[in-house]
Scaffold this active site. Structure first.
Site, PDB file in Angstrom:
ATOM      1  N   GLU A 182      26.944  55.534  -2.607  1.00  0.00           N
ATOM      2  CA  GLU A 182      28.148  54.873  -2.069  1.00  0.00           C
ATOM      3  C   GLU A 182      29.405  55.721  -2.197  1.00  0.00           C
ATOM      4  O   GLU A 182      30.486  55.190  -2.440  1.00  0.00           O
ATOM      5  CB  GLU A 182      28.394  53.547  -2.799  1.00  0.00           C
ATOM      6  CG  GLU A 182      27.408  52.465  -2.510  1.00  0.00           C
ATOM      7  CD  GLU A 182      27.908  51.098  -2.943  1.00  0.00           C
ATOM      8  OE1 GLU A 182      28.753  51.034  -3.845  1.00  0.00           O
ATOM      9  OE2 GLU A 182      27.441  50.109  -2.370  1.00  0.00           O
ATOM     10  N   GLU A 251      20.765  48.055  -0.327  1.00  0.00           N
ATOM     11  CA  GLU A 251      21.101  47.044  -1.341  1.00  0.00           C
ATOM     12  C   GLU A 251      21.393  45.716  -0.674  1.00  0.00           C
ATOM     13  O   GLU A 251      22.483  45.522  -0.127  1.00  0.00           O
ATOM     14  CB  GLU A 251      22.316  47.478  -2.171  1.00  0.00           C
ATOM     15  CG  GLU A 251      22.036  48.639  -3.083  1.00  0.00           C
ATOM     16  CD  GLU A 251      23.234  49.001  -3.971  1.00  0.00           C
ATOM     17  OE1 GLU A 251      24.081  48.127  -4.239  1.00  0.00           O
ATOM     18  OE2 GLU A 251      23.316  50.169  -4.373  1.00  0.00           O
TER      19      GLU A 251
HETATM   20  C1  GAL Z   1      26.993  48.671  -5.337  1.00  0.00           C
HETATM   21  C2  GAL Z   1      26.393  49.783  -6.179  1.00  0.00           C
HETATM   22  C3  GAL Z   1      25.334  49.239  -7.116  1.00  0.00           C
HETATM   23  C4  GAL Z   1      25.859  48.033  -7.834  1.00  0.00           C
HETATM   24  C5  GAL Z   1      26.304  47.000  -6.816  1.00  0.00           C
HETATM   25  C6  GAL Z   1      26.875  45.733  -7.417  1.00  0.00           C
HETATM   26  O1  GAL Z   1      28.223  49.013  -4.849  1.00  0.00           O
HETATM   27  O2  GAL Z   1      25.833  50.775  -5.362  1.00  0.00           O
HETATM   28  O3  GAL Z   1      24.963  50.237  -8.011  1.00  0.00           O
HETATM   29  O4  GAL Z   1      26.920  48.421  -8.625  1.00  0.00           O
HETATM   30  O5  GAL Z   1      27.321  47.524  -6.048  1.00  0.00           O
HETATM   31  O6  GAL Z   1      25.961  45.127  -8.205  1.00  0.00           O
END
Ligand code: GAL
Length: 815
Positions: A182, A251
């Site tokens: 990210e 994610e």
């Molecule tokens: C994203 C990040 C993850 C985690 C998530 C929130 O931005 O890539 O590692 O932090 O947010 O749980």
């Protein structure tokens, strides 16, 4: 010589033959990942190996596979693996290779997000704090020292998995690798150096010759051949930056993380399913649940300072590894229907019709096969949609899936999976005494206050990370000053956090816990002559996110320490400060020292900061997960048989007060929707003791370092198990109910067929219900591990409902 040559030839033939059988070629086009020449749908889930134990891994992976996943994703946790420069740890829950082999053994693929920056609510985002020892070091930018260290670790990991043949082209499970994480979200402030860094990272990744594709999530300018991917609660509208990159969702946040100052977040199963269905409706082909199992931040691994020790995440598998139902089951049903349509989704011709009012009808057509989605994006209005001559009821904010464009097999808002209500059961070993017997000892503070051996001296108030390099949470700041006479002052300390203890002339005169920057003032009486002021600043995990996050100071960090009485101000900021890193108990490893004669069993102190408590107990019988109730304790760390359970802090209540309230799955989810529970309660009261930490049939030791002051009187062990199970099904369907882990249904609390209303725990009968349902259900289910009932008048008897409301069967039972 001839024999040697022919042996070599044979070996080469064998290797290439074994590759024909086992080796997997991974590539991609603009539509999907291509595995051994075939476009595939990938359904993956994140399980972070250090957040559980090696003993838990096979069961977690098995449950993921049963839930319909084909791939397990994890970050690689650099600061866990390289705690000191070039000293490595790949043991226990950091045994990355064993974890990947468990995935392989289960027949699943794996995605390795090396980063090595992780974020992940993990201490310092996964980057080792010792990097800050090097002058000029800047994380995650075009900084040679950082790039050298990052390259060293990344290469180490790629070499390590290659050596074990774990990459797909070697016959291993790893199909994708990630570099960075990210970066696109925070790169603006780094300017050109950020752009250079990303180009370097891409080139470097390719130079490792891993022969599987590399991804960069949330990186709109990802250089080819990096695939930029999407993270978020929804990624249906995402388009990668290159026509040759497939639409990958790295994610899909299944819930959200818990914070010390907030109530418990939950994301409804209907909404997670809606987001997934929309993604596949809109040509997505690879998606990963973040998290599928969240787990526990053991030791000092929480990102700081907000993140709790529990990293449950409201994921489909709960912190302890239990199925979270109905989320797990509702997604399992969805995965099955998506997989059924795989060929059409990855090869079919995609056409989309906008029917207005938020209704979209999508058709995938492959030769004679068709697969359809109907989505209703409206957040309040249900709809009835015409398709191929049929009429389909599509509730607001839902997606209906018809694998043959005729039969509705799945709707994201209609949950068929059962609900499990978990309970924490008192479950003592037979000869366990009713109350725990505690002994105690004090942290030798006096010794540290009086001892003149300092780590170093300075005329400034030093920032904490660059002083302790995170080898301890604790940093002592000590100074002295002279006063002509006894006097009252306001002591003012400006600290960046997170917790501060103040000792004046060896007495604790103040303690402050705060997660935000705060200036603290309190009245103190200064004596005539020499006065000693000692401060302990404690961190609660280091920040893990943001541009230049590593530079966010911790500790008192140059901010003034002053004694104020009107115009009479004594500024101590630039006097001589003596520093000590850590506490005596850390150096002497009190948590392993069960036998010391210093443990006393009389006059147990209560609410006394910096006190150690110890007790012994027998492991609760059975295999259900074990937790400890920390109610009554303040803040500290707990160990069982020398294994850290993590930091505990039940004294920290949800100060943000929620928002808790009615949780409507309809409409975009954010972590701030009133889908939280536990408003006004301690953010985390229960802490997981993995079974592998316990010795069964032997005495176990629990130790607590109570830093802030509390009472161990209410501490107790419980096991987490399924209490109540519920399910509902409409007329014409089959309702299935089961008790997990070998249990059987002991009682039917409620069973009704007709116009039944309400939800698990609060079902209400309609006025026209069948008279036989309860008896039929009791007969079919009691004593069984699992039972299935077809919902019809033939099995459940006639009801007298008129037919304006669809009939359903609802059951609530106990395991
Ligand atoms: C994203 C990040 C993850 C985690 C998530 C929130 O931005 O890539 O590692 O932090 O947010 O749980």
């Amino acid at each position: 010589m001839k024999a040697i040559k022919s042996n070599l030839l044979l070996l080469l033939v064998l290797i290439s033959l074994s590759c024909i059988v086992q080796c997997t070629d991974v590539s991609h086009d603009g539509r999907a990942l291509i595995i051994n020449g075939e476009r595939r749908i990938i359904i993956s889930g994140s399980i972070h190996y250090p957040r559980s134990t090696p003993e838990m891994w096979p069961d977690l992976i098995k449950k993921a596979k049963e839930g319909g996943l084909d791939t397990i994703e994890t970050y690689v946790f650099w600061n866990g693996h390289e705690p000191r420069r070039r000293e490595y740890n790949f043991e226990g829950n950091y045994d990355l290779i064993r974890f990947i082999k468990e995935i392989q053994y289960a027949g699943l693929n794996s995605i390795l997000r090396i980063g090595p920056y992780a974020c992940a609510e993990w201490n310092y985002g996964g980057i080792p704090a010792w990097l800050r020892k090097y002058p000029g070091m800047q994380f995650r930018t075009n900084n040679q020292q950082f790039k050298d260290e990052m390259a060293n670790f990344t290469k180490l990991i790629v070499d390590m998995v290659a050596k074990e043949n774990l990459l797909a082209p070697q016959g291993g499970p790893i199909i994708l690798l990630q570099i960075e994480n990210e970066y696109g979200n925070i790169m603006g402030p780094y300017g050109d150096a950020g752009k250079e860094y990303i180009k370097w990272a891409a080139k470097f990744a390719v130079s490792l010759n891993a022969s599987v594709p590399w991804i960069m999530c949330q990186q709109g300018d990802a250089p080819q051949p990096m695939i930029n991917t999407c993270n978020g609660f929804y990624c249906d509208d995402f388009t990668p930056n290159n026509p040759n990159s497939p639409k990958i969702w790295t994610e899909n946040w299944t819930g959200w993380f818990k914070a010390w100052d907030k109530a418990d977040p939950h994301r409804p199963a209907e909404d997670v399913a809606y987001a997934v269905a929309r993604f596949f409706q809109r040509k997505g082909t690879t998606q990963n649940y973040y998290m599928y199992h969240g787990g526990t931040n053991f030791g000092r691994t929480t990102g700081g300072p907000y993140i709790t020790t529990s990293y449950d995440y409201d994921a489909p598998l709960d912190e302890y590894g239990n199925l979270r139902q109905p989320k797990w089951g509702h997604l399992k049903d969805l995965h099955a229907v998506i997989k059924e349509m795989e060929k059409a989704l990855v090869y079919g011709n995609h056409s989309n019709e906008d029917h207005g009012n938020g209704i979209e009808v999508t058709k995938y057509k492959l030769n004679t096969t068709t697969a359809c989605f109907i989505s209703n994006k409206d957040t309040t209005k249900d709809a009835t949609v015409d398709l191929n001559g049929g009429k389909y009821f599509v509730p607001a904010w839902s997606v209906t899936i018809l694998p043959d464009c005729k039969t509705e097999v799945y709707n994201t808002a209609k949950i068929k999976a059962q609900t499990n209500v978990m309970v924490k059961k008192a479950n003592k070993a037979e000869d366990e005494p009713s109350a725990l017997q505690w002994s105690w000892r004090l942290e030798p503070l006096k010794k540290q206050l009086e001892d003149k051996k300092f780590s170093f001296q300075s005329n400034q108030l030093l920032e904490q990370i660059t002083t302790t390099f995170d080898e301890s949470d604790y940093l002592w700041y000590m100074t002295s000053f002279h006063q002509p006479h006894k006097k009252q002052y306001k002591l003012s300390i400006n600290t960046t956090g997170h917790v501060l203890y103040v000792f004046l002339n060896n007495k604790l005169v103040g303690k402050h816990e705060h997660l935000h920057l705060l200036s603290k003032e309190r009245n103190v009486t200064v004596r005539h002559g020499k006065n000693n002021l000692a401060l302990i600043s404690a961190t609660v995990g280091l920040k893990n996110y943001g541009s230049f996050y590593e530079k966010m100071p911790a500790g008192i960090a140059g901010k003034p320490v002053k004694l104020i009485d009107g115009n009479d101000t004594i500024d101590l900021s630039n006097t001589t400060w003596n520093y000590k890193v850590g506490l005596v108990s850390e150096k002497k490893k009190f948590h392993l020292d069960e036998k010391s004669s210093k443990w006393k069993s009389v006059m147990l102190p209560i609410n006394r900061p910096f006190t150690w408590y110890k007790t012994t107990f027998e492991a609760p019988p059975g295999t259900d997960p074990v937790v400890i109730d920390t109610f009554g304790l303040g803040k500290g760390e707990a160990w069982v048989n020398g294994n850290s359970l993590g930091r505990y802090w039940p004294a920290y209540n949800d100060t943000a007060q929620g928002p808790c309230g009615h949780c409507d799955y309809r409409g975009k989810f954010t972590e701030n929707k009133p889908c939280r529970t536990g408003c006004g309660e301690p953010a985390q009261r229960w802490y997981h003791i993995p079974r592998s930490f316990l010795k069964s049939g032997e005495t176990n030791t629990l130790m607590l370092f109570e830093e802030a002051g509390g009472s161990p009187g209410l501490v107790e062990f419980r096991t987490v198990t399924v209490g109540t199970i519920c399910a509902t099904a409409d007329k014409g369907q089959t309702l299935t109910l089961s008790c997990p882990s070998g249990g059987s249904i002991s009682k039917i609390d409620f069973a009704s067929y007709g116009e039944v209303k309400g939800k698990c725990g609060a079902f209400e009968k309609g006025t026209c219900e069948s008279q036989d349902a309860f008896d039929v259900v009791s007969k079919a289910c009691i004593g069984q591990g699992s039972c299935s009932i077809s919902v019809s008048k033939e099995t459940l008897g006639e009801n007298n409902c008129g037919g304006s409301v669809p009939f359903k069967l609802a059951i609530q039972a106990a395991c």
